[in-house]
Design an enzyme around this catalytic site. Structure first.
Site, PDB file in Angstrom:
ATOM      1  N   HIS A  68       1.551   2.796 -15.216  1.00  0.00           N
ATOM      2  CA  HIS A  68       0.161   2.664 -14.754  1.00  0.00           C
ATOM      3  C   HIS A  68      -0.623   3.977 -14.762  1.00  0.00           C
ATOM      4  CE1 HIS A  68       1.765   4.234 -10.995  1.00  0.00           C
ATOM      5  NE2 HIS A  68       0.530   4.449 -10.595  1.00  0.00           N
TER       6      HIS A  68
HETATM    7  C1  UD1 Z   1      -3.644   4.282  -7.437  1.00  0.00           C
HETATM    8  C2  UD1 Z   1      -3.329   5.743  -7.149  1.00  0.00           C
HETATM    9  C3  UD1 Z   1      -1.960   6.088  -7.713  1.00  0.00           C
HETATM   10  C4  UD1 Z   1      -0.908   5.140  -7.231  1.00  0.00           C
HETATM   11  C5  UD1 Z   1      -1.340   3.716  -7.537  1.00  0.00           C
HETATM   12  C6  UD1 Z   1      -0.359   2.709  -7.035  1.00  0.00           C
HETATM   13  C7  UD1 Z   1      -5.273   7.248  -7.103  1.00  0.00           C
HETATM   14  C8  UD1 Z   1      -5.952   8.342  -7.826  1.00  0.00           C
HETATM   15  N1  UD1 Z   1      -4.290   6.635  -7.781  1.00  0.00           N
HETATM   16  O1  UD1 Z   1      -3.732   4.159  -8.860  1.00  0.00           O
HETATM   17  O2  UD1 Z   1      -1.615   7.404  -7.309  1.00  0.00           O
HETATM   18  O3  UD1 Z   1       0.312   5.427  -7.859  1.00  0.00           O
HETATM   19  O4  UD1 Z   1      -2.610   3.481  -6.919  1.00  0.00           O
HETATM   20  O5  UD1 Z   1      -0.600   1.447  -7.601  1.00  0.00           O
HETATM   21  O6  UD1 Z   1      -5.610   6.958  -5.972  1.00  0.00           O
HETATM   22  N2  UD1 Z   1      -7.258  -3.018  -9.601  1.00  0.00           N
HETATM   23  C9  UD1 Z   1      -7.235  -4.376  -9.444  1.00  0.00           C
HETATM   24  N3  UD1 Z   1      -6.878  -4.863  -8.226  1.00  0.00           N
HETATM   25  C10 UD1 Z   1      -6.533  -4.084  -7.199  1.00  0.00           C
HETATM   26  C11 UD1 Z   1      -6.556  -2.695  -7.366  1.00  0.00           C
HETATM   27  C12 UD1 Z   1      -6.917  -2.168  -8.586  1.00  0.00           C
HETATM   28  O7  UD1 Z   1      -7.532  -5.138 -10.341  1.00  0.00           O
HETATM   29  O8  UD1 Z   1      -6.195  -4.605  -6.116  1.00  0.00           O
HETATM   30  C13 UD1 Z   1      -7.617  -2.462 -10.919  1.00  0.00           C
HETATM   31  C14 UD1 Z   1      -9.057  -2.083 -11.029  1.00  0.00           C
HETATM   32  O9  UD1 Z   1      -9.525  -2.423 -12.282  1.00  0.00           O
HETATM   33  C15 UD1 Z   1      -9.036  -0.559 -10.896  1.00  0.00           C
HETATM   34  C16 UD1 Z   1      -7.687  -0.220 -11.498  1.00  0.00           C
HETATM   35  O10 UD1 Z   1      -6.834  -1.313 -11.171  1.00  0.00           O
HETATM   36  O11 UD1 Z   1     -10.079   0.055 -11.557  1.00  0.00           O
HETATM   37  C17 UD1 Z   1      -7.089   1.047 -10.954  1.00  0.00           C
HETATM   38  O12 UD1 Z   1      -7.060   1.032  -9.518  1.00  0.00           O
HETATM   39  P1  UD1 Z   1      -7.191   2.411  -8.689  1.00  0.00           P
HETATM   40  O13 UD1 Z   1      -7.034   2.148  -7.243  1.00  0.00           O
HETATM   41  O14 UD1 Z   1      -8.399   3.135  -9.120  1.00  0.00           O
HETATM   42  O15 UD1 Z   1      -5.982   3.299  -9.200  1.00  0.00           O
HETATM   43  P2  UD1 Z   1      -4.474   2.914  -9.519  1.00  0.00           P
HETATM   44  O16 UD1 Z   1      -4.274   3.049 -10.980  1.00  0.00           O
HETATM   45  O17 UD1 Z   1      -4.041   1.653  -8.868  1.00  0.00           O
END
Ligand code: UD1
Length: 377
Positions: free
Chosen positions: A202
């Protein structure tokens, strides 16, 4: 006031909340920033870890790094100004961690950071910036491994602020492993113990560039000629795979047992399901931080598809191998691991110091003492 935002935060916060509830003088309040919000990324972790519903949900949701961080600062700022907690406790290194830390520091509220001191040395990772900044403004820093103590010493953090307490993520693992072994997913898949692999990816560095994503998945497809590889897909990765039109993987239908080799995609796994499948795996391929630690504790070989790790204890003591980001190196190390697994030898490993399931009690003991001292002064 305890902060969770993203999936791994829940795993770290559950034992802390439980330990805080044992102390009558403490009145723990739980704030969910809403960084993760899907049922499988958030709610299911609350249910399986026995965490109370949050007192506040800031519903920040997804966005750019800056939007997400800024929105969290704004909304958490309002909560803090209204409630004036005695202390803010943050865990890990996600955007919610630094956002809420900044609010606490500027409101002059004591700040405790659990999982302090980890450093990858790689400032292109958003998490590394979050770690450096959070540690630099924390009043209490709780470390999980010796490298954390050394890093903080090198950065000039006064020793009296730093407490080596062990790994809180392992508290949850110890509490859950028995139930996880009986998890529904492991039973449904009916895979042979040590007869399959697990893949998670991820990190933006691995999945946001289509060519890199294709290259790593094609290397894993090679490995998956030997054994089925389960791939619970993070939403970020799911979106990238769909956008790139990568199709040479199979989707597990969630019902039938898996027949045959290849990569099997599925939705994000719940906490218990994930521990359950890792526990029986021959190897794990990942770019996650927490999974390096969990596989070390479980004694399952872990190939970390990154150029650096902020968790060197998993290599020194545990089963983690830092393979770098060259797909050829991944193939080489996977072949080595599978050869060893086939020979029936379990990989030799030790558990790092204080990864014993009691980190939460130690942390809460220190927090209690600190609050007591500061309320008298
Ligand atoms: C975040 C953390 C990372 C951690 C990871 C665990 C930061 C910078 N990164 O990364 O350190 O290892 O969480 O999973 O804080 N999305 C969904 N549903 C959700 C959440 C996210 O669809 O419930 C999608 C969205 O399109 C979003 C993308 O996932 O833009 C990324 O989510 P985000 O919270 O920005 O970062 P992670 O890659 O999950």
């Amino acid at each position: 006031m305890n902060i969770v935002g993203a999936r791994p935060n829940m795993v770290k916060m559950a034992p802390l909340m439980r330990a805080m509830k044992q102390i009558p003088e403490l009145d723990p309040v739980l704030v969910h920033t809403g960084q993760h919000y899907d049922y499988l990324m958030s709610q299911v972790f609350f249910e399986q870890l026995g965490m109370p519903a949050p007192n506040y949900n800031l519903e920040v949701g997804s966005g750019s790094q800056h939007d997400q961080t800024a929105e969290t600062i704004k909304r958490f700022g309002e909560v803090v100004q209204k409630d004036r907690p005695d202390m803010v406790v943050v865990v890990g290194d996600v955007n919610s961690t630094i956002a809420c830390s900044l609010v606490a520091a500027k409101e002059r509220i004591s700040l405790a950071h659990v999982e302090a001191g980890l450093r990858s040395g790689d400032r292109t990772m958003p998490e590394e910036i979050n770690r450096l900044l959070t540690d630099s403004i924390s009043d209490l820093l709780f470390t999980t491994e010796e490298s954390g103590n050394a890093n903080l010493r090198r950065e000039g953090v006064p020793a009296k602020k730093v407490f080596f307490v062990g790994n809180i993520m392992i508290d949850s693992l110890v509490q859950s492993i028995k139930t996880a072994r009986e998890s529904e997913l492991a039973a449904k898949l009916a895979l042979q113990r040590r007869g399959y692999g697990v893949l998670t990816l991820h990190r933006p560095a691995n999945v946001d560039d289509v060519d890199k994503l294709r290259a790593v998945l094609s290397a894993v497809s090679e490995i998956a000629r030997e054994l089925p590889v389960l791939f619970p897909v993070h939403p970020r990765t799911q979106a990238r795979i769909a956008a790139a039109g990568i199709e040479d993987m199979q989707s597990w239908d969630g019902k039938h047992t898996i027949q045959g080799k290849g990569i099997w995609m599925m939705g994000p796994a719940s906490y218990l399901d994930f521990l359950g499948i890792v526990d029986g795996a021959a190897l794990v391929i990942t770019d996650s931080g927490g999974i390096q630690e969990e596989s070390t504790f479980m004694g399952v070989p872990c190939l970390t598809f990154r150029d650096n790790t902020e968790r060197p204890a998993t290599i020194e003591y545990g089963t983690n191998i830092l393979v770098g980001t060259d797909p050829a190196a991944l193939l080489y190390h996977a072949a080595e691991v599978l050869r060893q697994v086939k020979s029936g030898r379990e990989s030799s490993h030790k558990i790092p110091p204080l990864w014993d399931g009691h980190a939460a009690e130690r942390i809460v003991g220190h927090l209690h003492h600190y609050l007591h001292e500061h309320s008298e002064s």
